[in-house]
Write an enzyme that holds these catalytic residues in place. Structure first.
Site, PDB file in Angstrom:
ATOM      1  N   CYS A  70       0.844  -1.199   0.000  1.00 38.03           N
ATOM      2  CA  CYS A  70       0.000   0.000   0.000  1.00 38.03           C
ATOM      3  C   CYS A  70       0.874   1.240   0.000  1.00 38.03           C
ATOM      4  O   CYS A  70       1.980   1.233   0.558  1.00 38.03           O
ATOM      5  CB  CYS A  70      -0.906   0.048   1.237  1.00 38.03           C
ATOM      6  SG  CYS A  70      -2.229  -1.165   1.257  1.00 38.03           S
ATOM      7  N   ASP A  71       0.354   2.298  -0.584  1.00 38.64           N
ATOM      8  CA  ASP A  71       1.014   3.590  -0.469  1.00 38.64           C
ATOM      9  C   ASP A  71      -0.022   4.689  -0.676  1.00 38.64           C
ATOM     10  O   ASP A  71      -0.958   4.526  -1.469  1.00 38.64           O
ATOM     11  CB  ASP A  71       2.139   3.747  -1.489  1.00 38.64           C
ATOM     12  CG  ASP A  71       3.098   4.859  -1.082  1.00 38.64           C
ATOM     13  OD1 ASP A  71       4.052   4.556  -0.347  1.00 38.64           O
ATOM     14  OD2 ASP A  71       2.867   6.023  -1.464  1.00 38.64           O
TER      15      ASP A  71
END
Length: 406
Positions: A70-71
């Site tokens: 995730c980012d």
């Protein structure tokens, strides 16, 4: 067959979100250099970074796992904003953001090595910011929180009062979209309940609690254990004999409170948690008002609040000690210490000049060192004590070790 679920992110907020939803992931930090990645627009940048994180972790796996990368980035006027890094940048960002709306994009990449599937998704949430004064911005920046989070704000921390509205998934603003992750998991054949904890908490019932102290060495063994623990709670740089009594000590699996009471007698302030109601009734007599029911993998303690955490004869009872160690790392301040007993048969190996056996139980030293290192805990002290057990003639040596939070 259980699913090995890996979070390819160092974000405490993402880990906390998953834990609150009943999932205890294995955390492996990807090491991707986010600053050198570019994309056509902020949303694509968030998705690309998530993909790179997931792939970096998958590339180093030696067995099958389902990996989530995730980012997050904040978009204002078509520009992507990540972590500001410095107070000056954070102040400038907030002066630009106050009273306005931005879009928080979180890229999600789920890579399932068994099915060789990679799913890439993006969740976007509109965020309305309060019209902060310069004084409020300065005070918030001074806390340090906005320096290390995407977009220079949190919605679940100190920045919460400065977010007046969101349109979309709240959890996406925190760091990952739980509904989106559920749909992605379904695509690779994994239902959400499969990831809920399958390990049942270990509890002592009344029949065991009523005779626990007398069948396990009684006050003599408890006092010896407390002295060994107290030795390791003291600051290594302090003069000999100096006590760490000013520290507040959190004891996991406090049991009947027999060791905790001895630690108090040595000058420590002890708060204890346990899952057994029968044990807690006895502990409350010894530590009145300072014990409560809690799972050692889900402590009711905020991040980085504890000076010291102690676990005496706990880890060997677990099928997997890593969730407890991860939780200890979460609540410890930088330079805080975790003091725990280890597998007692290791003592004989130390005396013979041999290394620990890494094939033994969940409190074996080699296992603990490896797991602790993944969560920012470094072995930096050890001692031992002797004491009777279970009304036998055996007088075992109990190793006790200290890990420090880096």
């Amino acid at each position: 067959m259980s699913t090995r679920f890996v979070l390819a992110s160092a974000s405490p907020a993402r880990l906390k979100t998953l834990r609150a939803a009943g999932i205890e992931p294995e955390v492996i930090v990807s090491g991707v250099d986010e600053d050198n990645v570019t994309a056509e627009n902020p949303g694509e940048l968030a998705r690309l970074l998530a993909v790179l994180k997931a792939r970096a972790v998958v590339a180093n796996l030696t067995d099958h796992a389902t990996v989530l990368g995730c980012d997050s980035v904040l978009e204002f006027d078509g520009v992507a904003y990540g972590k500001p890094g410095t107070p000056e940048v954070a102040r400038e960002r907030w002066r630009m953001m106050r009273g306005r709306r931005g879009v928080l994009h979180t890229g999600h990449c789920l890579f399932d090595t068994s099915s060789k599937q990679e799913i890439r998704e993006l969740a976007s949430t509109e965020v309305q910011f309060a019209d902060l004064t310069d004084e409020e911005i300065d005070a918030y920046v001074e806390t340090g929180e906005p320096l290390v989070v995407a977009g220079s704000f949190t919605v679940d921390g100190l920045g919460g009062p400065f977010v007046t509205a969101i349109e979309g998934d709240y959890h996406n603003v925190v760091g990952l979209s739980l509904p989106l992750l559920r749909r992605m998991l379904i695509e690779v054949g994994i239902s959400w309940p499969e990831l809920w904890r399958s390990q049942k908490p270990f509890r002592y019932d009344e029949s065991v609690a009523s005779t626990y102290d007398e069948t396990r060495g009684g006050p003599a063994r408890a006092a010896a254990a407390a002295r060994a623990v107290d030795d390791l709670l003291r600051c290594p740089a302090a003069p000999a004999g100096a006590s760490a009594g000013a520290q507040r000590v959190l004891e996991l699996a406090v049991g009947t409170g027999i060791v905790g009471a001895e630690l108090v007698a040595l000058g420590n302030l002890v708060h204890g948690f346990d899952l057994s109601t029968a044990m807690l009734r006895r502990a409350n007599v010894r530590l009145p008002g300072h014990v409560a029911a809690a799972d050692a993998t889900r402590l009711p303690v905020a991040d980085r609040r504890c000076d010291a955490v102690v676990a005496v004869w706990l880890l060997h009872l677990l099928d997997d000690s890593e969730p407890v160690i991860a939780e200890v790392a979460r609540v410890l301040r930088t330079d805080g210490v975790f003091v725990t007993t280890t597998e007692k048969s290791d003592a004989g190996r130390y005396a013979d000049g041999r290394g620990p056996d890494d094939t033994r139980s969940q409190d074996a030293l080699a296992h603990l060192v490896a797991v602790a290192s993944r969560h920012g805990l470094v072995l930096d002290g050890a001692t031992s004590f002797v004491g009777p057990t279970r009304n036998t003639d055996e007088v075992p040596i109990y190793p006790v070790v200290r890990f420090r939070r880096t």
